[in-house]
Design an enzyme around this catalytic site. Sequence first.
Site, PDB file in Angstrom:
ATOM      1  N   GLY A   1      65.829  16.592  23.689  1.00 56.51           N
ATOM      2  CA  GLY A   1      65.728  16.414  25.134  1.00 56.51           C
ATOM      3  C   GLY A   1      66.664  15.328  25.599  1.00 56.51           C
ATOM      4  O   GLY A   1      66.716  14.253  24.986  1.00 56.51           O
TER       5      GLY A   1
ATOM      6  N   TYR B   1      66.579  27.223  15.132  1.00 60.79           N
ATOM      7  CA  TYR B   1      67.568  26.597  16.004  1.00 60.79           C
ATOM      8  C   TYR B   1      67.269  25.159  16.440  1.00 60.79           C
ATOM      9  O   TYR B   1      68.149  24.322  16.421  1.00 60.79           O
ATOM     10  CB  TYR B   1      67.731  27.494  17.235  1.00 60.79           C
ATOM     11  CG  TYR B   1      68.504  26.895  18.384  1.00 60.79           C
ATOM     12  CD1 TYR B   1      69.872  26.664  18.286  1.00 60.79           C
ATOM     13  CD2 TYR B   1      67.859  26.554  19.573  1.00 60.79           C
ATOM     14  CE1 TYR B   1      70.579  26.116  19.348  1.00 60.79           C
ATOM     15  CE2 TYR B   1      68.560  26.002  20.640  1.00 60.79           C
ATOM     16  CZ  TYR B   1      69.921  25.783  20.519  1.00 60.79           C
ATOM     17  OH  TYR B   1      70.612  25.239  21.556  1.00 60.79           O
TER      18      TYR B   1
ATOM     19  N   ASN C   1      54.942  16.880  23.807  1.00 58.35           N
ATOM     20  CA  ASN C   1      55.910  17.921  23.518  1.00 58.35           C
ATOM     21  C   ASN C   1      55.166  19.247  23.562  1.00 58.35           C
ATOM     22  O   ASN C   1      54.215  19.431  22.810  1.00 58.35           O
ATOM     23  CB  ASN C   1      56.512  17.687  22.127  1.00 58.35           C
ATOM     24  CG  ASN C   1      57.443  18.802  21.688  1.00 58.35           C
ATOM     25  OD1 ASN C   1      57.920  19.577  22.508  1.00 58.35           O
ATOM     26  ND2 ASN C   1      57.708  18.876  20.408  1.00 58.35           N
ATOM     27  N   GLY C   2      55.573  20.147  24.448  1.00 63.11           N
ATOM     28  CA  GLY C   2      54.902  21.437  24.556  1.00 63.11           C
ATOM     29  C   GLY C   2      54.688  21.815  25.997  1.00 63.11           C
ATOM     30  O   GLY C   2      55.245  21.193  26.911  1.00 63.11           O
TER      31      GLY C   2
ATOM     32  N   CYS D   1      60.773  18.705  23.632  1.00 59.06           N
ATOM     33  CA  CYS D   1      60.876  17.259  23.827  1.00 59.06           C
ATOM     34  C   CYS D   1      60.766  16.612  22.456  1.00 59.06           C
ATOM     35  O   CYS D   1      60.340  17.246  21.501  1.00 59.06           O
ATOM     36  CB  CYS D   1      59.728  16.749  24.688  1.00 59.06           C
ATOM     37  SG  CYS D   1      59.749  17.382  26.375  1.00 59.06           S
TER      38      CYS D   1
END
Length: 472
Positions: free
Chosen positions: A42, A256, A116-117, A16
């Site tokens: 996201g 990436y 985020n996570g 995210c």
Amino acid sequence: MKNGRPDTTDSFRDACGVFGVHGVGRAAELVYFGLYALQHRGQESAGIVSSDGACVKGHKGLGLVSDVLTAEVLAGLPGRLAIGHNRYSTTGRTTLENAQPLLVNYQGGKLAIAHNGNLVNARELRRKMEARGSIFQTTMDTEIVAHLIAHSPRRSIEGKLKDALSEVKGAFALVMMTEDKLIGACDPRGFRPLCVGRLGNGWCLASETCGLDIIGAKYERPVEAGEMVVIDESGMRSSRILRSTRKAHCIFELIYFSRPDSTVFGESVDKVRRKLGRTLAEEAPARADIVMAVPDSSNSAALGYAEGSGLPFELGLIRNHYVGRTFIDPVQRVRDQAVRVKFNPVRDILRGKRVVIVDDSIVRGTTSRKLIRLVRKAGAREVHFRVGSPPIIGSCFYGIDTPSRAKLIASSHSVKEIAEFLGVDTLAYLSLEGLKSCVGRPGDYCYACFGECYPEPVGENGGKMALEGSCT
Ligand code: SF4
């Protein structure tokens, strides 16, 4: 099934994007631009919460930043403090209730959380809380943090957060706000990136520095593993709230996920990717005429391979940037078409050539196989596939959506078998040692998807639908 759709993922999906601004007028508009730059992290939902010091308001919806956060919406989010979130779900379904920031009332006032996570003990904590009478409105692990904050007996929000975050395990880079404070916090291993920036006298928090660049903010530093930063009118205070045993930054952020124009974990993403390519050229040279990338995520690594090998870099594949998510998970008939819709080979470049294709990773191999067929059909004489990371053999439990282990081609096939499946003349992956040699502090990273040596026990983590109940 994932999210009610067939599990067809052929790439690791981003986690995210989180962003926050304090002390600058029209903060919600700045957060909008920050989220815009972080859209790659996201695309399922987007949201912003803002505060003018007294009143806290929010808006969130399903879709892209530009669709959800219109000019009209932003005009209704006043104040000098705002946070925002782009979601790719790693726990819970794609529904409006599961969109973030999560805005809750607690004893001390209002609190908004953007996460985020992925928490690895979410299921266990939620079960305990429900047994004690807690009622949950979403199926996101983030809501557990809100409940833990509400249950803490401490008076200050900093104290409550410290209590709450010491209970949760796994990956979190959090951006939070009260009526007058902007707060950032990272888990003790620092799985996901978060950084601090300055904009005039104001402050920003962002998943990646490309979010700071777009609003003209200056990058200051990363938020460290186990650190909490609290920003208010008196400035920024930092404290180490969680003991950091060994850092485990996600190496895939550099391979990436993150944008090449970003700095994450203190490393320039582009520089690392070029090094990956150069190292790959040293480890796995190829007798070829040209080097090309699978655009866009492999561009920097392919440039590095070209530098290292002395072969010319060519744009052998052109990516259509206007392909929406409809083409990512559609029905089988359309999905077969999807690679052709997304990529088109440049025949005049490829005809009669011995080609090195550089990709960042291979997940299932199905997309790579289709791409290789396209390149051969366009006239390439030989195809040598080079991968800028080691074979992926394990799933991620720390905030990246991955197919189940059984669907990862390298978990059950040798390099020779994968080469046959792809239909290439030669195939080579970067070694783990080679990968480690490309970052400044190799001991500070997580490499679990290459060796299944998970730095944080994953316990009874049931993947992204772990909190959805039996109906799934
Ligand atoms: S398991 Fe892989 S994708 Fe997940 S945090 Fe570790 S390195 Fe990143």
